[in-house]
Design an enzyme around this catalytic site. Structure first.
Site, PDB file in Angstrom:
ATOM      1  CD  GLU A   1       2.404  28.462  -5.196  1.00  0.00           C
ATOM      2  OE1 GLU A   1       3.180  27.587  -5.620  1.00  0.00           O
ATOM      3  OE2 GLU A   1       2.359  28.809  -3.995  1.00  0.00           O
TER       4      GLU A   1
ATOM      5  CB  CYS B   1       5.871  29.206  -3.820  1.00  0.00           C
ATOM      6  SG  CYS B   1       5.687  28.396  -2.210  1.00  0.00           S
TER       7      CYS B   1
ATOM      8  CE  LYS C   1       8.295  27.073  -6.834  1.00  0.00           C
ATOM      9  NZ  LYS C   1       7.466  26.558  -5.726  1.00  0.00           N
TER      10      LYS C   1
END
Length: 530
Positions: A286, A404, A350
């Site tokens: 990430e 994440c 995301k």
């Protein structure tokens, strides 16, 4: 045992609160990196006995009568979440001059808030409380319901749900493929709490027999599924995981950006060990690209220079988007798929952002008070994607992206996962240092493989990075705190007995059975008393 149960039931005041707190703290030992499976078998019986003794004045209203049980559950939850989440404070120390003031809020405030869910769980269970095994059913049902609420209230934070304590290794994760995490949460509480019946005798034989049957099914099904053949992929795909081990303070230092980028390229370009097949896909963690990639065409050229013909790079990066005239640009925490010509051929943003980490809730109010999101390096923080987009490689392979902590939300994985060949989780747990956090995070990502049957490709800046098969087994990878790269073939998809919607339906069936048991026994208990 009866003597101990009696002593605990009769506790009151500060002693009762302290014992509840200690019981919750003890349960944390079942979680990574400890994995002491026996711990909840000690803590949950104590919780049951404390609730047994937490009866309010029968002449008071329902709320007031429930308060002693609520307080027991809150103290238990506070111990559990304080012991399981203290490491969150480490993220605030990365930029201590700006965020150290918030340390008590992260280390103490968040556990105190999450403990409310367990407080309400024990209070609700006390309303259905009776004697014998049915009170265990009421507690299991109530915990399951409030763990479900915890997964979405105020954007949700289902970290360290109780069910994970019952799934320390892949053999013990397979039940989730039948009843989902919600079902495991409930049955785990039932089994963990069953030894309390030894201390009170009422319903002991039936309760212990049922708990033993559930445990046997849990282990037996795990053994069965782990011994099923795992199909190979129709088309071989070799993946390289890059774990660069970049200190978080350096990632925030503008002068280190070029060096960080080159370190990733060096690991990407490293030779295959023992002269093996070169990887088809290289995966970076990430936000591994330390600048806006689309504003740096030279960086894309460098990537194309390093990639061989046909190779693909998948990298975490920050993406920017023009929001219109007079508006500041939007920033997204994204994943890019880059081909050997340096072209971005696919991307995904995301969807589930970390509140106070990647964006600031009530931004206008809180930013006026001088507050900023911790992990957002730009004004206003990140924006959330409207939809989740599968990453499609040039050859047609599709990855389901989880950036994440998106990997901790089983309820947010949609039906589009059926089109994917693998789950892809990129993360940067360097924020939390060498604490239990990265290990807990990895276990929760592992379980998404078990639920979907898909292999998991997980690249983490400091670890844990791994390729996991569809049964949750680690095929290869790196522990925390190791720099390097590893190449491996991507496993095929494992068969799952139930699709995700069927697992959730089965979780509801578990809840219905527990509810029926608790209600029937509660009314029987009331009739006997009258």
């Amino acid at each position: 045992m009866e003597w101990l149960a009696g002593r605990i039931m009769l506790m009151s005041g500060a002693r009762r609160a302290l014992v509840a707190f200690a019981a919750g703290l003890l349960a944390v030992l079942a979680l990574p990196p400890f994995g002491l499976f026996a711990a909840p078998f000690l803590s949950f019986p104590v919780l049951v006995w404390l609730i047994d003794g937490a009866s309010g004045d029968p002449h008071d209203g329902m709320v007031k009568r429930s308060f002693p049980a609520f307080l027991v559950g809150w103290c238990f939850g506070f111990g559990y979440f304080l012991g399981g989440l203290w490491w969150l404070g480490n993220a605030l120390l990365v930029e201590a001059d700006e965020f150290a003031w918030a340390l008590p809020l992260a280390v103490v405030g968040l556990p105190a808030f999450l403990a409310l869910f367990y407080g309400f769980a024990t209070a609700a269970a006390r309303l259905l409380w009776s004697d014998g095994v049915s009170r265990i059913a009421a507690l299991a049902l109530s915990f399951g319901f409030f763990e479900w609420l915890r997964s979405f209230v105020l954007t949700g934070f289902p970290w360290n749900a109780i069910g994970y304590a019952a799934m320390p290794v892949p053999l013990m994760m397979q039940s989730a493929a039948v009843i989902g995490l919600a079902g495991v949460n409930m049955l785990a509480v039932f089994v963990f709490a069953a030894p309390s019946l030894i201390g009170t005798r009422k319903g002991m034989r039936a309760g212990m027999a049922l708990a033993a049957l559930l445990a046997a099914g849990h282990f037996g099904y795990g053994f069965y599924r782990m011994n099923q053949p795992l199909p190979a992929r129709a088309t071989a795909l070799s993946v390289r995981l890059v774990q660069p081990l970049i200190d978080q303070s350096k990632k925030l230092d503008d002068s280190e950006r070029s060096s960080i980028f080159e370190q990733h390229l060096d690991l990407t370009n490293a030779p295959v060990e023992n002269g093996g097949r070169r990887p088809d896909v290289i995966v970076w963690p990430e936000t591994s690209v330390p600048f806006i990639l689309t504003d740096n065409p030279d960086a894309l050229v460098r990537i194309s220079d390093v990639l061989e013909d046909g190779q693909i790079l998948i990298a975490g990066a920050v993406r920017t988007e023009n929001a219109g005239a007079g508006q500041p640009p939007r920033y997204y925490n994204s994943i890019y798929v880059i081909d050997d010509r340096g072209q971005i051929v696919s991307a995904s943003d995301k969807r589930h952002l970390v509140p106070f980490g990647e964006y600031l809730p009530f931004e206008n109010l809180l930013s006026a008070a001088g507050l900023n999101a911790i992990a957002a390096a730009m004004p206003g923080g990140f924006s959330a994607a409207a939809v989740r987009t599968l990453l499609t490689l040039p050859a047609g392979t599709k990855f389901y992206p989880l950036i994440c902590y998106e990997a901790i939300f089983p309820g947010e994985i949609g039906d589009e996962v059926l089109e994917a060949d693998a789950l892809l989780n990129v993360t940067n747990d360097a924020w939390f240092g060498n604490t239990p956090g990265p290990y807990q995070h990895f276990q929760q990502a592992q379980l998404r493989s078990v639920e979907t049957g898909l292999p998991l490709i997980r690249a983490a800046n400091t670890g844990v990075s791994a390729i996991v098969n569809g049964r949750g087994e680690i095929m290869t990878g790196f522990p925390f705190g190791v720099r390097g790269y590893v190449d491996a073939a991507l496993p095929g998809r494992a068969s799952v007995p139930m699709q995700l919607h069927e697992q959730r339906r089965n979780g509801l069936l578990v809840a219905a059975c527990l509810l029926g048991m608790a209600i029937f026994s509660r009314f029987s208990f009331i009739l006997r008393k009258n």
